[in-house]
Design an enzyme around this catalytic site. Structure first.
Site, short mmCIF file in Angstrom:
data_model
loop_
_atom_site.label_atom_id
_atom_site.label_comp_id
_atom_site.label_asym_id
_atom_site.label_seq_id
_atom_site.Cartn_x
_atom_site.Cartn_y
_atom_site.Cartn_z
CG PHE A 1 -1.89 1.20 1.13
CD1 PHE A 1 -3.01 1.16 0.30
CD2 PHE A 1 -1.63 2.38 1.83
CE1 PHE A 1 -3.86 2.26 0.19
CE2 PHE A 1 -2.48 3.48 1.73
CZ PHE A 1 -3.60 3.41 0.90
CG ASP B 1 5.52 3.41 1.97
OD1 ASP B 1 5.52 3.98 3.08
OD2 ASP B 1 4.52 3.36 1.23
CE LYS C 1 -1.15 5.09 7.91
NZ LYS C 1 -0.77 4.71 6.54
C1 LIG Z 1 -0.96 5.00 5.14
C2 LIG Z 1 0.10 4.65 4.19
C3 LIG Z 1 0.37 5.41 3.04
C4 LIG Z 1 -0.49 6.57 2.63
O1 LIG Z 1 -0.42 7.62 3.53
P1 LIG Z 1 -1.54 8.78 3.47
O2 LIG Z 1 -1.07 9.77 4.50
O3 LIG Z 1 -2.85 8.16 3.78
O4 LIG Z 1 -1.50 9.35 2.10
C5 LIG Z 1 1.43 5.04 2.26
N1 LIG Z 1 2.20 3.98 2.56
C6 LIG Z 1 1.98 3.23 3.65
C7 LIG Z 1 2.88 2.08 3.94
C8 LIG Z 1 0.92 3.52 4.50
O5 LIG Z 1 0.67 2.74 5.56
#
Ligand SMILES: *Cc1c(COP(=O)(O)O)cnc(C)c1O
Length: 396
Positions: free
Chosen positions: A136, A221, A250
């Site tokens: 994600f 990420d 986050k």
């Molecule tokens: C939540 C998340 C995102 C997206 O972040 P947003 O602030 O919602 O745009 C991207 N990568 C990972 C691994 C995430 O958990």
């Protein structure tokens, strides 16, 4: 509460299947709804409020900054932004930071930088990025295209070109997917939305070797796994491997909207004035809060505590697994834990909420536990007791 929910349905896009709760206040690991009911929070706003709700040290900084300087744009310098970047680079592999407002935007910056760097170095046509199935990376067009989940793509085609998906934890699959057009490999050091999945020992190191061999950038990420969540400041520290680019968001601002893309000097050099920009990225308000958060979380004692509580939590979840055949597997590192069930987890989440525990379910059947990192062992034990009861019920 009825009224708030009714008005919500009327005036807010229904992109979320919200739970029937209206939260009005939070403090530490506790939340209160509009009926006065108290909850222990094991979600932390999806791994965001790592210092709990309204931590006084951060609130104090925020109030002072709100009364001093909130925003001037990136046409100028501001002290909190520079101080935060200096601290982030001091504490990581990176030399340079680009500030964004969210995880998706941090990943957009990472994708754009990878393409630009590859173009500067190798010329046109080399822009493909290999990402993982069940990953994600966000909901903007580029980041949803980078996300290895069909349900996120559906309805938004055509996707942004140039993303190839392979199985997580398979270096061979990445090797097979590399072509002359590949410029980078992007991976979450722990898959969050994909069901709390950890890298096999050596996986990230082998990925790095592969990237070196083919002159590819390695992007981590860490939007969910970073900021102390797994008991180290960044999750990749467990694997002894550093990337070329890392994204954070986050928990960086403990609830304030701030994201960051970090890169090595060499790679970051491909971003020059005009390459990329954002109006709000790294305002004094959010970066002052993030700097405070970072100073607290990066303390060795704090991280040691996360590991200790995480070990305790994992042990307790394993005990539940032994007792309840409905539990298929338990996974955890620090305070990022998942319990995979044989059945969908929605009912368990609902029952936990009824009993005053906020948890969530990801990937349909994985209960996710990402509490504030200040959670206490007795809170964990209370949740375990509640879960023990719930898992004995008819939960399908
Ligand atoms: C939540 C998340 C995102 C997206 O972040 P947003 O602030 O919602 O745009 C991207 N990568 C990972 C691994 C995430 O958990």
């Amino acid at each position: 509460m009825e009224n708030v929910q009714a008005v919500c349905r009327e005036v807010i896009c229904s992109t979320y299947a919200r739970m029937p709760v209206v939260f009005v206040r939070g403090r530490g690991c506790r939340l209160w709804d509009d009926t006065g009911k108290e909850y222990v929070d094991f979600l932390a706003g999806i791994a965001v409020c790592n210092l709990g709700h309204c931590p006084p040290e951060v609130t104090e900084v925020l109030c002072e900054q709100a009364d001093t300087l909130v925003h001037v744009s990136n046409l100028f310098h501001t002290v909190p932004q520079v101080d935060l970047a200096a601290e982030l680079t001091r504490l990581s592999f990176a030399d340079k930071v680009f500030f964004a407002n969210s995880g998706a935007e941090a990943n957009e910056a990472a994708i754009k930088l990878s393409r630009k760097y590859s173009r500067d170095r190798h010329g046109e046509g080399r822009f493909h990025i290999i990402t993982m199935r069940d990953s994600f990376h966000g909901r903007t067009l580029a980041t949803l295209s980078a996300t290895g989940q069909e349900k996120v793509h559906k309805g938004f085609e055509p996707l942004v070109e140039g993303f190839t998906f392979v199985d997580f934890n398979s270096v061979a699959a990445v090797e097979q997917a590399v072509t002359k057009q590949t410029c980078a490999v992007m991976v979450e050091p722990v898959q969050g939305e994909g069901g709390i999945r950890f890298p096999d020992p050596g996986y990230l190191a082998d990925l790095k070797d592969l990237c070196r061999k083919h002159d590819l950038l390695l992007i981590f990420d860490e939007v969910q796994s970073g900021m102390g969540r797994t008991g180290t400041l960044f999750a990749h520290e467990h694997d002894g491997v550093t990337p070329d680019i890392m994204t954070l968001a986050k928990a960086l601002g403990n609830g304030l909207p701030v994201g960051a893309m970090l890169a090595t000097e060499e790679v970051a050099a491909s971003f020059v004035p005009g390459s990329h920009a954002t109006t709000f990225g790294g305002t004094p308000l959010v970066t002052s809060a993030a700097l405070k958060v970072l100073r607290i979380i990066s303390k060795p004692d704090f991280l040691e505590n996360v590991r200790r509580k995480g070990d305790h939590f994992l042990k307790q979840l394993r005990n539940l697994q032994e007792k309840h055949p409905v539990v298929r597997q338990v996974r955890g590192r620090g305070l990022m834990l998942g319990m995979e069930l044989q059945v969908p987890g929605a009912k368990v989440v609902e029952r936990c909420m009824e009993k005053g525990f906020v948890i969530n379910c990801t990937h349909d059947n994985v209960l996710r536990f990402v509490p504030p990192l200040i959670v206490e062992e007795r809170d964990i034990d209370q949740l375990i007791l509640a879960l023990d009861g719930i898992l004995s019920e008819e939960i399908q």
